[in-house]
Design a protein around this motif. Structure first.
Motif, mmCIF file in Angstrom:
data_model
loop_
_atom_site.group_PDB
_atom_site.id
_atom_site.type_symbol
_atom_site.label_atom_id
_atom_site.label_comp_id
_atom_site.label_asym_id
_atom_site.label_seq_id
_atom_site.Cartn_x
_atom_site.Cartn_y
_atom_site.Cartn_z
ATOM 1 N N ASP A 1 15.715 -2.860 -6.651
ATOM 2 C CA ASP A 1 15.428 -3.401 -5.325
ATOM 3 C C ASP A 1 14.372 -2.534 -4.643
ATOM 4 N N GLY A 2 13.099 -2.770 -5.012
ATOM 5 C CA GLY A 2 12.018 -1.959 -4.471
ATOM 6 C C GLY A 2 11.873 -2.070 -2.970
ATOM 7 N N ALA A 3 12.085 -3.271 -2.431
ATOM 8 C CA ALA A 3 11.966 -3.450 -0.985
ATOM 9 C C ALA A 3 13.000 -2.602 -0.251
ATOM 10 N N MET A 4 14.221 -2.529 -0.787
ATOM 11 C CA MET A 4 15.254 -1.716 -0.144
ATOM 12 C C MET A 4 14.902 -0.236 -0.231
ATOM 13 N N HIS A 5 14.341 0.190 -1.354
ATOM 14 C CA HIS A 5 13.907 1.578 -1.499
ATOM 15 C C HIS A 5 12.876 1.909 -0.424
ATOM 16 N N ALA A 6 11.926 1.023 -0.225
ATOM 17 C CA ALA A 6 10.904 1.240 0.804
ATOM 18 C C ALA A 6 11.517 1.238 2.194
ATOM 19 N N TYR A 7 12.492 0.364 2.411
ATOM 20 C CA TYR A 7 13.134 0.289 3.719
ATOM 21 C C TYR A 7 13.860 1.594 4.046
ATOM 22 N N VAL A 8 14.485 2.197 3.034
ATOM 23 C CA VAL A 8 15.161 3.479 3.266
ATOM 24 C C VAL A 8 14.137 4.556 3.620
ATOM 25 N N LEU B 1 6.455 9.607 5.280
ATOM 26 C CA LEU B 1 7.508 8.672 4.900
ATOM 27 C C LEU B 1 7.170 7.246 5.328
ATOM 28 N N ALA B 2 6.668 7.091 6.543
ATOM 29 C CA ALA B 2 6.333 5.749 7.027
ATOM 30 C C ALA B 2 5.196 5.144 6.214
ATOM 31 N N ARG B 3 4.214 5.961 5.849
ATOM 32 C CA ARG B 3 3.109 5.452 5.020
ATOM 33 C C ARG B 3 3.586 5.097 3.630
ATOM 34 N N ALA B 4 4.477 5.912 3.077
ATOM 35 C CA ALA B 4 4.997 5.614 1.739
ATOM 36 C C ALA B 4 5.710 4.274 1.712
ATOM 37 N N ALA B 5 6.348 3.913 2.805
ATOM 38 C CA ALA B 5 7.064 2.636 2.868
ATOM 39 C C ALA B 5 6.121 1.447 2.731
ATOM 40 N N PRO C 1 4.870 1.554 -4.695
ATOM 41 C CA PRO C 1 4.903 0.455 -5.684
ATOM 42 C C PRO C 1 5.961 -0.589 -5.347
ATOM 43 N N TRP C 2 5.924 -1.097 -4.155
ATOM 44 C CA TRP C 2 6.891 -2.087 -3.689
ATOM 45 C C TRP C 2 6.258 -2.909 -2.578
ATOM 46 N N THR C 3 6.887 -3.973 -2.211
ATOM 47 C CA THR C 3 6.371 -4.810 -1.129
ATOM 48 C C THR C 3 7.477 -5.046 -0.118
ATOM 49 N N LEU C 4 7.259 -4.546 1.086
ATOM 50 C CA LEU C 4 8.211 -4.792 2.157
ATOM 51 C C LEU C 4 7.995 -6.191 2.729
ATOM 52 N N PRO D 1 10.146 -5.703 8.272
ATOM 53 C CA PRO D 1 10.221 -4.249 8.106
ATOM 54 C C PRO D 1 8.859 -3.605 7.862
ATOM 55 N N ARG D 2 7.906 -4.369 7.323
ATOM 56 C CA ARG D 2 6.556 -3.831 7.169
ATOM 57 C C ARG D 2 5.937 -3.579 8.552
ATOM 58 N N ALA D 3 6.158 -4.499 9.474
ATOM 59 C CA ALA D 3 5.682 -4.298 10.847
ATOM 60 C C ALA D 3 6.337 -3.069 11.465
ATOM 61 N N GLU D 4 7.611 -2.902 11.207
ATOM 62 C CA GLU D 4 8.322 -1.746 11.757
ATOM 63 C C GLU D 4 7.790 -0.442 11.175
ATOM 64 N N ALA D 5 7.432 -0.486 9.889
ATOM 65 C CA ALA D 5 6.880 0.718 9.255
ATOM 66 C C ALA D 5 5.523 1.078 9.853
ATOM 67 N N PHE D 6 4.683 0.078 10.135
ATOM 68 C CA PHE D 6 3.399 0.364 10.787
ATOM 69 C C PHE D 6 3.626 0.934 12.193
ATOM 70 N N GLN D 7 4.595 0.381 12.904
ATOM 71 C CA GLN D 7 4.896 0.922 14.230
ATOM 72 C C GLN D 7 5.336 2.375 14.137
ATOM 73 N N GLN D 8 6.141 2.699 13.106
ATOM 74 C CA GLN D 8 6.582 4.083 12.942
ATOM 75 C C GLN D 8 5.403 4.994 12.597
ATOM 76 N N GLN D 9 4.474 4.471 11.827
ATOM 77 C CA GLN D 9 3.253 5.234 11.549
ATOM 78 C C GLN D 9 2.496 5.525 12.844
ATOM 79 N N ALA D 10 2.427 4.520 13.712
ATOM 80 C CA ALA D 10 1.715 4.707 14.979
ATOM 81 C C ALA D 10 2.374 5.799 15.807
ATOM 82 N N ARG D 11 3.691 5.828 15.829
ATOM 83 C CA ARG D 11 4.367 6.881 16.592
ATOM 84 C C ARG D 11 4.089 8.250 15.986
ATOM 85 N N ALA D 12 4.149 8.334 14.661
ATOM 86 C CA ALA D 12 3.881 9.613 14.010
ATOM 87 C C ALA D 12 2.447 10.072 14.269
ATOM 88 N N LEU D 13 1.517 9.128 14.229
ATOM 89 C CA LEU D 13 0.125 9.471 14.529
ATOM 90 C C LEU D 13 -0.002 10.031 15.945
#
Length: 437
Positions: A231-238, A257-261, A265-268, A272-284
Motif C-alpha cells: 500500500d504505497g499510498a498509505m506509506h506516503a500518507y504516514v 518528510l512532506a516532500r517525500a510524501a 515511488p508512490w502516488t497519493l 492527501p496530496r493537497a495536504e502534503a503540499f500544504q505541510q510543505q508550505a508550512r515547513a518552508l
C-alpha cells in the motif's frame, strides 16, 4: 480463525501504555523488576506471547508478584482469568454451550451499535466478540473491527485521545493476533486495516503528550504494515503524518518528510496530496523561505485538491485516504502557513473568513482557534487574541486536547507584554488553573 489467536487486549494495552512497545522490551523490564523483588523466575518472549494470546490464562505465583508490581494493579484488571476450581458441573454441557454461543453472538453483532468510546472494561466485550468470531467468519470480524476503528476516530474528535486510545490499542492487538492465523487474503485486509489503526494510534499518543519515541513506534508500525501489503499510498500518507508530528523547531525534517510524501515511488490521492503540499508550505515558512515560495506551494495544494472527486459521505478513518481534507481545512491551514511566514494580518483575515463556519470537529475547531489567537497577537490585537484563546480553552479544557493546550501556552507567552489587560489576565489565569489541575 483459531481461538488462540485472540489477544488478551487488556495486558497488551497496559504494556504499550507504559512504554514497553515490543514483547522484548517487556521481557527486559520484567527481568529487571524480578531482580529488584529477588524473584528467581524469569520469562521469555514466548511466555509473553502466551499471555497476550490468551493461551496462558493465569500466571504462576512468582510471575503474579512481578506483574502486579510492574503494573500496579491486580491480574484481573490486566485481563488474566483465574483458574476455576472444579464445580461438579459436567464440562461441555449442551445448555451451557448454547448459552455461551448466544451471549457471544449478541455481543459480537451488537457492538457496532455500542457507545463509540470504549474503556478498558469495554474491551472485555471485544474479547468476547473475537472469541465468538470463529462461528461467523473472518469477514464479519474484519467488518466489526473496521466499524470500531471508525467509531474510535470519531470519538477522538469529540472527546480527545485519552478516551479513544484504549479502544484503538485493543483493536490493533486483535489485528496483530488474528493476522497470524488468517488466510492470505483476510490477512492482507487485516494488515491494511492495521496500518490505518497504527497511524491513528500515533496521532492519539502525540495528542496525549506521549514521548517522541512512542509516536515514532506507531508510525513505524503503520509503515511496516503498509509495506507488507504493497500500500504505497498509505506509506506516503504516514510520511505526511510524520511531518505533521514533527516539532516546528525541526522545520528541515518536516520539509523532507512532506516532500517525500509527494515525490517518492508512490502516488497519493488528490486530497492527501493537497495536504502534503500544504505541510510543505508550512515547513518552508518555518525555514525562512520567501513568502512567494510559500504561496506557490499552497497553489499546488489548491490544484491537487481541485482534482479530488467529491466525497460521497462523511469522512471516516478507514475510508479513502484524506477524505476529510476539504477546502475549509486547506484555507485555515493556509492561514497557519502565513502566520509562520510572518504574514500575521493575512493569516488573521483568512481565519476570520473560514473559521467561523463551525464545520470542524471540536478538537479541530479548538486547534485552529488557538492558532488564530496567536496570529491575532502578532497582528497587534491582544484583546481579541485573549478572547479567541479563551474560546479554544473552553473547548479543550475537559478533553485535554494536547496540541491545543500546547498552542495556547505559546499564545500565553506571546501575550505576556499585555498581562495587565483584563481579557489577557483572565485567559492566563484560566490556563494556569488548568495546568495546576
Amino acid at each position: 480463525m483459531h481461538e488462540q489467536a485472540v489477544a488478551n487486549w487488556r495486558v497488551v494495552a497496559a504494556r504499550v501504555e507504559r512504554g514497553w512497545h515490543t514483547q522484548e522490551d517487556f521481557v527486559t523490564a520484567y527481568d529487571e523488576r524480578a531482580r529488584e523483588l529477588r524473584e528467581q523466575a524469569r520469562i521469555s518472549v514466548r511466555q509473553v506471547r502466551r499471555w497476550e494470546s490468551g493461551e496462558s490464562t493465569w500466571p504462576n505465583r512468582d510471575a503474579r508478584r512481578v506483574l502486579e508490581a510492574m503494573f500496579g494493579c491486580s491480574l484481573e484488571d490486566l485481563g488474566f482469568v483465574r483458574t476455576a476450581r472444579p464445580t461438579g458441573r459436567r464440562v461441555g454441557a449442551p445448555g451451557r454451550q448454547l448459552e455461551e454461543c448466544d451471549v457471544r453472538r449478541r455481543t459480537f453483532l451488537g457492538l457496532a451499535g455500542a457507545a463509540p468510546v470504549l474503556d478498558l472494561d469495554a474491551l472485555d466485550h471485544l474479547t468476547a466478540a473475537a472469541h465468538g468470531a470463529r462461528h461467523y467468519g473472518e469477514r464479519e470480524l474484519l467488518g466489526h473491527l473496521r466499524t470500531a476503528l471508525d467509531d474510535a476516530a470519531h470519538a477522538d474528535g469529540l472527546a480527545g485521545p485519552h478516551e479513544a486510545l484504549p479502544t484503538v490499542l485493543g483493536i490493533l492487538a486483535a489485528i496483530n493476533s488474528a493476522a497470524r492465523t488468517a488466510a492470505p487474503g483476510p490477512r492482507r485486509e487485516l494488515l491494511v486495516l492495521g496500518a490505518r489503526g497504527a497511524e491513528l494510534a500515533a496521532w492519539l499518543h502525540r495528542d496525549a503528550g506521549a514521548a517522541v519515541p512512542v509516536v515514532a513506534y506507531w508510525h513505524h508500525q503503520a509503515k511496516e504494515w503498509a509495506t507488507l501489503t504493497g500500500d504505497g499510498a498509505m506509506h506516503a500518507y504516514v510520511l505526511l503524518r510524520q511531518a505533521q508530528a514533527t516539532d516546528r523547531t525541526d522545520a528541515a525534517r518536516m520539509l523532507d518528510l512532506a516532500r517525500a510524501a509527494t515525490t517518492g515511488p508512490w502516488t497519493l490521492p488528490p486530497r492527501p496530496r493537497a495536504e502534503a503540499f500544504q505541510q510543505q508550505a508550512r515547513a518552508l515558512a518555518l525555514t525562512g523561505a520567501r513568502v512567494e515560495e510559500v504561496a506557490r506551494t499552497l497553489d499546488q495544494a489548491h490544484t491537487a485538491l481541485g482534482q479530488a472527486i467529491p466525497a460521497s459521505g462523511p469522512a471516516t478513518c478507514t475510508g479513502p485516504l484524506g477524505d476529510g481534507y476539504t477546502d475549509e481545512r486547506l484555507m485555515v491551514q493556509s492561514a497557519i502557513c502565513y502566520r509562520e511566514a510572518g504574514q500575521s494580518h493575512r493569516a488573521v483575515a483568512l481565519f476570520r473568513q473560514h473559521l467561523t463556519a463551525r464545520v470542524f470537529a471540536p478538537r479541530d475547531q479548538a486547534f485552529f482557534t488557538a492558532q488564530y489567537s496567536g496570529a491575532l497577537v502578532a497582528a497587534g490585537e491582544p484583546d481579541e487574541a485573549a478572547t479567541a484563546a479563551s474560546e479554544a480553552l473552553a473547548l479543550a479544557a475537559d478533553t485535554r486536547f494536547g496540541q491545543v493546550l500546547a498552542e495556547l501556552h505559546r499564545t500565553a507567552d506571546h501575550l505576556a507584554p499585555y498581562a495587565g489587560r483584563t481579557a489577557v489576565r483572565e485567559f492566563r489565569r484560566r490556563l494556569d488553573e488548568l495546568a495546576v489541575a
